[in-house]
Design a protein around this motif. Sequence first.
Motif, PDB file in Angstrom:
ATOM      1  N   ARG A  28       0.559  -1.163   0.462  1.00 59.10           N
ATOM      2  CA  ARG A  28      -0.176   0.379   0.028  1.00 59.10           C
ATOM      3  C   ARG A  28       0.853   0.883   0.290  1.00 59.10           C
ATOM      4  O   ARG A  28       0.497   2.033  -0.718  1.00 59.10           O
ATOM      5  CB  ARG A  28      -1.422   0.641   1.237  1.00 59.10           C
ATOM      6  CG  ARG A  28      -2.310  -0.019   1.006  1.00 59.10           C
ATOM      7  CD  ARG A  28      -3.126   0.259   1.886  1.00 59.10           C
ATOM      8  NE  ARG A  28      -4.714  -0.488   2.433  1.00 59.10           N
ATOM      9  CZ  ARG A  28      -5.553  -0.024   1.606  1.00 59.10           C
ATOM     10  NH1 ARG A  28      -5.473   1.717   1.279  1.00 59.10           N
ATOM     11  NH2 ARG A  28      -6.751  -0.539   1.591  1.00 59.10           N
ATOM     12  N   SER A  29       1.378   0.862   0.607  1.00 56.37           N
ATOM     13  CA  SER A  29       2.964   2.856   0.793  1.00 56.37           C
ATOM     14  C   SER A  29       3.750   2.689  -0.269  1.00 56.37           C
ATOM     15  O   SER A  29       3.895   3.921  -0.378  1.00 56.37           O
ATOM     16  CB  SER A  29       3.185   2.434   2.203  1.00 56.37           C
ATOM     17  OG  SER A  29       3.757   1.344   2.692  1.00 56.37           O
ATOM     18  N   ALA A  30       4.162   1.901  -0.185  1.00 56.40           N
ATOM     19  CA  ALA A  30       5.513   1.874  -1.379  1.00 56.40           C
ATOM     20  C   ALA A  30       5.657   1.543  -2.983  1.00 56.40           C
ATOM     21  O   ALA A  30       6.077   1.768  -3.624  1.00 56.40           O
ATOM     22  CB  ALA A  30       7.215   0.746  -0.741  1.00 56.40           C
ATOM     23  N   ALA A  31       4.507   0.518  -2.748  1.00 55.09           N
ATOM     24  CA  ALA A  31       4.109   0.355  -4.490  1.00 55.09           C
ATOM     25  C   ALA A  31       3.626   1.144  -5.468  1.00 55.09           C
ATOM     26  O   ALA A  31       2.954   2.342  -5.324  1.00 55.09           O
ATOM     27  CB  ALA A  31       3.210  -1.162  -4.356  1.00 55.09           C
ATOM     28  N   SER A  32       4.059   1.416  -6.828  1.00 56.87           N
ATOM     29  CA  SER A  32       3.832   2.323  -7.459  1.00 56.87           C
ATOM     30  C   SER A  32       2.710   1.954  -8.410  1.00 56.87           C
ATOM     31  O   SER A  32       1.296   1.917  -8.767  1.00 56.87           O
ATOM     32  CB  SER A  32       5.281   2.995  -8.201  1.00 56.87           C
ATOM     33  OG  SER A  32       5.443   1.672  -8.472  1.00 56.87           O
ATOM     34  N   THR A  33       2.796   0.077  -8.436  1.00 54.20           N
ATOM     35  CA  THR A  33       1.927  -0.287  -8.788  1.00 54.20           C
ATOM     36  C   THR A  33       1.963  -1.571  -8.272  1.00 54.20           C
ATOM     37  O   THR A  33       2.392  -2.206  -7.622  1.00 54.20           O
ATOM     38  CB  THR A  33       1.982  -0.802 -10.181  1.00 54.20           C
ATOM     39  OG1 THR A  33       2.717   0.158 -11.218  1.00 54.20           O
ATOM     40  CG2 THR A  33       1.303  -1.672 -11.208  1.00 54.20           C
ATOM     41  N   LEU A  34       0.263  -2.018  -8.066  1.00 51.82           N
ATOM     42  CA  LEU A  34       0.040  -4.187  -7.608  1.00 51.82           C
ATOM     43  C   LEU A  34      -0.381  -4.811  -8.701  1.00 51.82           C
ATOM     44  O   LEU A  34      -1.224  -4.555  -8.863  1.00 51.82           O
ATOM     45  CB  LEU A  34      -1.237  -3.311  -5.909  1.00 51.82           C
ATOM     46  CG  LEU A  34      -0.980  -4.875  -5.748  1.00 51.82           C
ATOM     47  CD1 LEU A  34       0.075  -5.048  -5.234  1.00 51.82           C
ATOM     48  CD2 LEU A  34      -2.521  -4.598  -4.686  1.00 51.82           C
TER      49      LEU A  34
END
Length: 243
Positions: A200-206
């Motif tokens: 949630r906090s670090a990903a640009s894309t999941l």
Amino acid sequence: MSLLRVENVDKSYGDEEVLHDVSFEMDRQDVEVIVGPSGSGKSTMLRCVNRLTEIDDGAIYLDDEEIHGIDENDLRRRVGMVFQDFNLFAHRTARGNVTLGLTEVLGLSKEEAQAKADDYLGRVGLAEQADSYPAELSGGQKQRVGIARALAMDPELILFDEPTSALDPELIGEVLEVMRDLAEGGMTMLCVTHEMGFARSAASTLTFLDEGRIVERGPPEQLFDTPEHDRTRQFLGELTDLH
Ligand SMILES: Nc1ncnc2c1ncn2[C@@H]1O[C@H](COP(=O)(O)OP(=O)(O)OP(=O)(O)O)[C@@H](O)[C@H]1O
Ligand SMILES: [Mg+2]
């Protein structure tokens, strides 16, 4: 131009199709998190990117160069990997684990390699442990050696395959903190992890992978809060309950 482009990749083991028509792109400094059930093909996807596994169909490009056209040593230097079970050499110290690629692959002198290793061990908070052997380190420390080893090669992209899954809960945070720092520092990272706080906090894309197919891919808040598919909602809901 994308740093990594995965185009219509298929991969089977015998009769079992493990990756089906997988396509995605990453720009420099992107942090991509892949989640999915056990056996969905997450590790296989990562391993295809540095050619630990060969794809059957499709193509993968690193900085617009098809990876089969890149010398394997060169590819492994440009694409670092951090493993769930650390993959450290037991008979080498933390410093010795980091220097190995520097001398063998990059051709640095022993002195240059040691200076660089100490620098990177310092960056992951292990300046004091440079002379320790893996058996003398905690799991979190071992994994930080693994990260220092990958970083020291000055890679363009680092693959993380469940880097905290083998750790006791109280050691997970120190590894995630290093990963967050890397992300903030602009490292391009392709991570398989079920740490949803990190996603949630670090990903640009999941990306949600299921049975070898990308079910859904987008900004993490979109997949968590307004997923298009019930399967995504169900899977992420279960994960979030667990963590
Ligand atoms: N070397 C191999 N030979 C044969 N089958 C394999 C091999 N590697 C993986 N597989 C199979 O491919 C499928 C996908 O495996 P993979 O390890 O990519 O899944 P994963 O999503 O990483 O799972 P996990 O969450 O358990 O790590 C599984 O059914 C696995 O048994
Ligand atoms: Mg796996």
